[in-house]
Design a protein around this motif. Structure first.
Motif, short mmCIF file in Angstrom:
data_model
loop_
_atom_site.label_atom_id
_atom_site.label_comp_id
_atom_site.label_asym_id
_atom_site.label_seq_id
_atom_site.Cartn_x
_atom_site.Cartn_y
_atom_site.Cartn_z
N ARG A 197 0.75 -1.38 -0.13
CA ARG A 197 -0.10 -0.03 0.01
C ARG A 197 0.88 1.19 0.07
NH1 ARG A 197 -2.64 3.82 2.39
NH2 ARG A 197 -5.03 4.01 1.72
N LYS A 246 -1.72 6.80 -4.61
CA LYS A 246 -3.18 6.70 -3.85
C LYS A 246 -4.01 7.45 -4.77
CE LYS A 246 -0.86 4.93 -0.42
NZ LYS A 246 0.46 4.89 -1.09
N PHE A 249 -7.49 -1.37 1.41
CA PHE A 249 -7.68 -1.66 -0.28
C PHE A 249 -9.05 -1.87 -0.28
CE2 PHE A 249 -3.09 -3.21 0.46
CZ PHE A 249 -2.88 -3.00 -0.98
N VAL A 281 -6.24 0.80 -4.14
CA VAL A 281 -6.13 1.90 -3.05
C VAL A 281 -6.86 3.30 -3.42
CG1 VAL A 281 -3.97 0.62 -2.02
CG2 VAL A 281 -3.59 2.56 -3.52
#
Length: 290
Positions: free
Chosen positions: A156, A161, A249, A286
């Motif tokens: 992540r 993002k 997620f 994400v």
């Protein structure tokens, strides 16, 4: 927290030699029946002005021989990085890359591709790699990982993002395959087809897949390709999905993979494989920080 030293079975000379004889080792995606579904997940890109993985930065975790890394570059990725714990795997991937360059079959317009040895149990991405990848891909690797949630947190960190409501800033994606938990669960009897006798005792009985200890998660030690002590980690489908959700997620796809009827027409020997899923395929992405 991971407490068991990482098993690098692929650097065992006996195992690596046996692994190199497998069809998917020799023929890549042509011998990976689940690949068409994974490919569809990868190319189903909902980013505006993007086609597939064009101009994307891609990371392949457990890259093996580099089949996917080379495919990603050929399909327009701008930068591709492959990581594997096995030195022998990385050496093989680099050799294939060198051979292609010597043959002059890599167009100058292709993106950058490189490999490195790395342990996914302890991997920690540098500041320069934070928020930098559009796609993280992994094939049949995560069931070797003891601390799956820890790895997800690192993945992540390195994925770009997304911003909710901003169609121009979609989140980075994670797409991976693992051995299906129905296959990794059995302990006694161990995972393998069993034949039930016919009621009349005549002829060949029907095959069944033994399912037991499904809810008992943890290590499974088996003999594979003539090598004892091959360690994998069994976790349920619920655990895979929950770990993704708890680590920020959003689930975008899940497939219990079995051969299609068309697959079986071309490969009659796969008929029994339709009785239970062999692979679990998952896609997720994400969004903003959670």
């Amino acid at each position: 927290m991971s407490s068991t030293p990482t098993q690098n079975i692929y650097d065992d000379p006996k195992f690596f030699t046996a692994y190199s004889t497998l069809p998917r080792s020799q023929h890549g995606f042509d011998a990976a029946p689940e690949w068409p579904v994974l490919q569809e997940m990868i190319l189903k890109n909902n980013k505006p002005r993007h086609n597939g993985i064009e101009n994307e930065h891609v990371l392949d975790l457990g890259c093996g021989y580099g089949w996917f890394t080379r495919w990603a570059r050929e399909n327009g990725a701008k930068l591709v990085k492959g990581i594997d714990v096995s030195t022998k795997m990385i050496e093989t991937a680099k050799k294939s890359e060198k051979d292609l360059r010597e043959k002059g079959t890599i167009p100058t317009s292709c993106g950058t591709l490189f490999y490195e040895v790395g342990d996914l149990e302890t991997i920690s991405f540098s500041t320069s790699e934070t928020d930098s990848y559009d796609l993280v891909y992994s094939s049949l690797t995560f069931h070797y990982i003891e601390d799956f949630s820890k790895l997800l947190r690192q993945i992540r960190l390195c994925l770009k993002k997304g911003v909710p409501g901003d169609g121009s800033r979609k989140g980075g994606r994670l797409i991976f395959s693992v051995e299906h938990p129905i296959c990794t669960a059995p302990v006694n009897p161990e995972p393998d087809w069993k034949v039930l006798p016919n009621e009349d005792g005549e002829g060949v009985g029907r095959k069944i897949w033994p399912l037991n200890t499904y809810s008992d998660e943890g290590p499974r030690v088996t003999n594979w390709l003539g090598v004892d002590g091959v360690r994998k980690y069994h976790r349920t489908v619920e655990t895979y999905v929950t770990a993704l959700l708890q680590n920020g997620f959003v689930l975008t796809g899940l497939k219990d993979w079995v051969p299609s009827e068309h697959d079986v027409e071309e490969h009659p020997e796969w008929k029994d494989e339709r009785h239970r899923p062999y692979f679990l395929l998952i896609s997720a992405e994400v969004h903003s920080d959670y």
